[in-house]
Scaffold this motif. Sequence first.
Motif, PDB file in Angstrom:
ATOM      1  N   ARG A   6       0.843  -1.200   0.000  1.00 14.35           N
ATOM      2  CA  ARG A   6       0.000   0.000   0.000  1.00 14.35           C
ATOM      3  C   ARG A   6       0.868   1.236   0.000  1.00 14.35           C
ATOM      4  NH1 ARG A   6      -5.338  -0.466   3.073  1.00 14.35           N
ATOM      5  NH2 ARG A   6      -4.325   0.387   4.890  1.00 14.35           N
ATOM      6  N   VAL A   7       0.284   2.326  -0.508  1.00 16.88           N
ATOM      7  CA  VAL A   7       1.011   3.591  -0.594  1.00 16.88           C
ATOM      8  C   VAL A   7       0.169   4.704   0.014  1.00 16.88           C
ATOM      9  CG1 VAL A   7       2.278   2.900  -2.670  1.00 16.88           C
ATOM     10  CG2 VAL A   7       0.111   4.131  -2.911  1.00 16.88           C
ATOM     11  N   ASP A   8       0.864   5.766   0.449  1.00 15.66           N
ATOM     12  CA  ASP A   8       0.169   6.958   0.933  1.00 15.66           C
ATOM     13  C   ASP A   8      -0.315   7.768  -0.263  1.00 15.66           C
ATOM     14  OD1 ASP A   8       0.606   6.793   3.841  1.00 15.66           O
ATOM     15  OD2 ASP A   8       2.732   7.008   3.323  1.00 15.66           O
ATOM     16  N   GLU A  31      -4.482   8.387  -8.678  1.00 18.17           N
ATOM     17  CA  GLU A  31      -4.176   9.091  -7.432  1.00 18.17           C
ATOM     18  C   GLU A  31      -2.677   9.388  -7.366  1.00 18.17           C
ATOM     19  OE1 GLU A  31      -6.116  10.296  -5.250  1.00 18.17           O
ATOM     20  OE2 GLU A  31      -7.977   9.145  -5.197  1.00 18.17           O
ATOM     21  N   TRP A  32      -2.329  10.548  -6.815  1.00 11.59           N
ATOM     22  CA  TRP A  32      -0.920  10.904  -6.645  1.00 11.59           C
ATOM     23  C   TRP A  32      -0.297  10.093  -5.517  1.00 11.59           C
ATOM     24  CZ3 TRP A  32       1.794  13.567 -10.021  1.00 11.59           C
ATOM     25  CH2 TRP A  32       1.141  14.479 -10.859  1.00 11.59           C
ATOM     26  N   HIS A  33       0.922   9.620  -5.726  1.00 12.40           N
ATOM     27  CA  HIS A  33       1.685   8.934  -4.692  1.00 12.40           C
ATOM     28  C   HIS A  33       3.166   9.215  -4.937  1.00 12.40           C
ATOM     29  CE1 HIS A  33       1.261   6.132  -8.075  1.00 12.40           C
ATOM     30  NE2 HIS A  33       2.391   5.556  -7.680  1.00 12.40           N
ATOM     31  N   ALA A  34       4.044   8.747  -4.057  1.00 15.04           N
ATOM     32  CA  ALA A  34       5.470   9.055  -4.161  1.00 15.04           C
ATOM     33  C   ALA A  34       6.255   7.861  -4.704  1.00 15.04           C
ATOM     34  CB  ALA A  34       6.029   9.461  -2.797  1.00 15.04           C
ATOM     35  N   GLY A  72       6.519   3.106  -0.013  1.00 18.96           N
ATOM     36  CA  GLY A  72       5.448   2.417   0.693  1.00 18.96           C
ATOM     37  C   GLY A  72       4.778   3.290   1.736  1.00 18.96           C
ATOM     38  N   ALA A  73       3.592   2.883   2.153  1.00 17.92           N
ATOM     39  CA  ALA A  73       2.854   3.614   3.187  1.00 17.92           C
ATOM     40  C   ALA A  73       3.696   3.707   4.455  1.00 17.92           C
ATOM     41  CB  ALA A  73       1.534   2.913   3.477  1.00 17.92           C
ATOM     42  N   GLY A  74       3.848   4.930   4.986  1.00 17.23           N
ATOM     43  CA  GLY A  74       4.611   5.152   6.209  1.00 17.23           C
ATOM     44  C   GLY A  74       6.119   5.143   6.029  1.00 17.23           C
ATOM     45  N   GLU A  75       6.582   4.938   4.820  1.00 12.86           N
ATOM     46  CA  GLU A  75       8.015   4.859   4.541  1.00 12.86           C
ATOM     47  C   GLU A  75       8.524   6.234   4.113  1.00 12.86           C
ATOM     48  OE1 GLU A  75      10.640   1.539   2.165  1.00 12.86           O
ATOM     49  OE2 GLU A  75       8.993   2.458   1.049  1.00 12.86           O
ATOM     50  N   ILE A  77      11.111   8.754   1.937  1.00 14.06           N
ATOM     51  CA  ILE A  77      11.696   8.626   0.600  1.00 14.06           C
ATOM     52  C   ILE A  77      13.119   8.059   0.675  1.00 14.06           C
ATOM     53  CG2 ILE A  77      10.252  10.379  -0.501  1.00 14.06           C
ATOM     54  CD1 ILE A  77      12.621  12.337  -0.196  1.00 14.06           C
ATOM     55  N   TYR A  78      13.830   8.366   1.751  1.00 21.26           N
ATOM     56  CA  TYR A  78      15.191   7.846   1.913  1.00 21.26           C
ATOM     57  C   TYR A  78      15.170   6.346   2.187  1.00 21.26           C
ATOM     58  CZ  TYR A  78      16.541  12.709   1.933  1.00 21.26           C
ATOM     59  OH  TYR A  78      16.720  14.021   1.570  1.00 21.26           O
ATOM     60  N   GLU A  79      14.264   5.912   3.052  1.00 22.97           N
ATOM     61  CA  GLU A  79      14.118   4.475   3.299  1.00 22.97           C
ATOM     62  C   GLU A  79      13.765   3.743   2.017  1.00 22.97           C
ATOM     63  OE1 GLU A  79      12.455   4.583   7.922  1.00 22.97           O
ATOM     64  OE2 GLU A  79      11.056   4.807   6.245  1.00 22.97           O
ATOM     65  N   ALA A  80      12.870   4.326   1.217  1.00 22.14           N
ATOM     66  CA  ALA A  80      12.468   3.694  -0.039  1.00 22.14           C
ATOM     67  C   ALA A  80      13.635   3.609  -1.018  1.00 22.14           C
ATOM     68  CB  ALA A  80      11.306   4.465  -0.663  1.00 22.14           C
ATOM     69  N   ALA A  81      14.448   4.657  -1.090  1.00 23.65           N
ATOM     70  CA  ALA A  81      15.592   4.653  -2.008  1.00 23.65           C
ATOM     71  C   ALA A  81      16.578   3.546  -1.639  1.00 23.65           C
ATOM     72  CB  ALA A  81      16.277   6.012  -1.996  1.00 23.65           C
ATOM     73  N   PHE A  82      16.922   3.443  -0.352  1.00 28.00           N
ATOM     74  CA  PHE A  82      17.830   2.376   0.087  1.00 28.00           C
ATOM     75  C   PHE A  82      17.222   0.999  -0.180  1.00 28.00           C
ATOM     76  CE2 PHE A  82      19.621   5.737   2.948  1.00 28.00           C
ATOM     77  CZ  PHE A  82      20.937   5.659   2.507  1.00 28.00           C
ATOM     78  N   ARG A  83      15.923   0.845   0.118  1.00 28.89           N
ATOM     79  CA  ARG A  83      15.258  -0.443  -0.081  1.00 28.89           C
ATOM     80  C   ARG A  83      15.254  -0.856  -1.542  1.00 28.89           C
ATOM     81  NH1 ARG A  83      10.662  -1.121  -1.980  1.00 28.89           N
ATOM     82  NH2 ARG A  83       9.813   0.917  -1.372  1.00 28.89           N
TER      83      ARG A  83
END
Length: 199
Positions: A6-8, A31-34, A72-75, A77-83
């Motif tokens: 899920r995404v915010d 819908e807009w998301h990151a 991801g939801a609650g993540e 942008i830095y956590e997402a980039a590393f992941r």
Amino acid sequence: MARPERVDILDENGNPTGKLMTLTGTNLVGEWHAGVHVALYTRDRRVLLQQRSKAIVLNPGKWELGIGGVVGAGESIYEAAFREVEEEIGATARNLTAVTRWKYNHHLPSLDMHVRVFLYSFIAEIDPAHIHVQKGEVDSVRLLPLDTAHDAIFNHKGLPHVQLVPYEGYYKQLLSAIEQELKNRRDFPALDTIIVDTK
């Protein structure tokens, strides 16, 4: 690491609305998301091109500069980039540096999709010895010297049968950021043996 389910949902300015949706749902209703995208380089001045999996809906089998994915939801942008770097090529991103943010608004009637993403772009260093391609997401990777990457991306030379995702202006911005980062680098060269004659 598991891919976010899920995404915010964001508003037109990139602010969280408090709503959550599945990624598929956001792309069906627009819908807009990151999202994040990371252009990757090595200490010896090479950049990574990756061939997207042929099973991916958007731009299957095409090559692009770096890797990316959804936040991801609650993540953060830095956590997402590393992941994403670890998920797609098995390597750890180092010296993660923000480059730009842009709005990607792409209506795809043939797929009945409307993809709207605030894309946060970074550059980062990786150790090529730790690359392990995750076949579900990436078909292949190539590490190219900066000059060769320029020729491949902008002059369509040097790499036969490489069809790139068509974002040349954006890729120029990323390569320029990598070049600047490497230019500013103050790493010591390889250790040499120094013999001092004390006679």
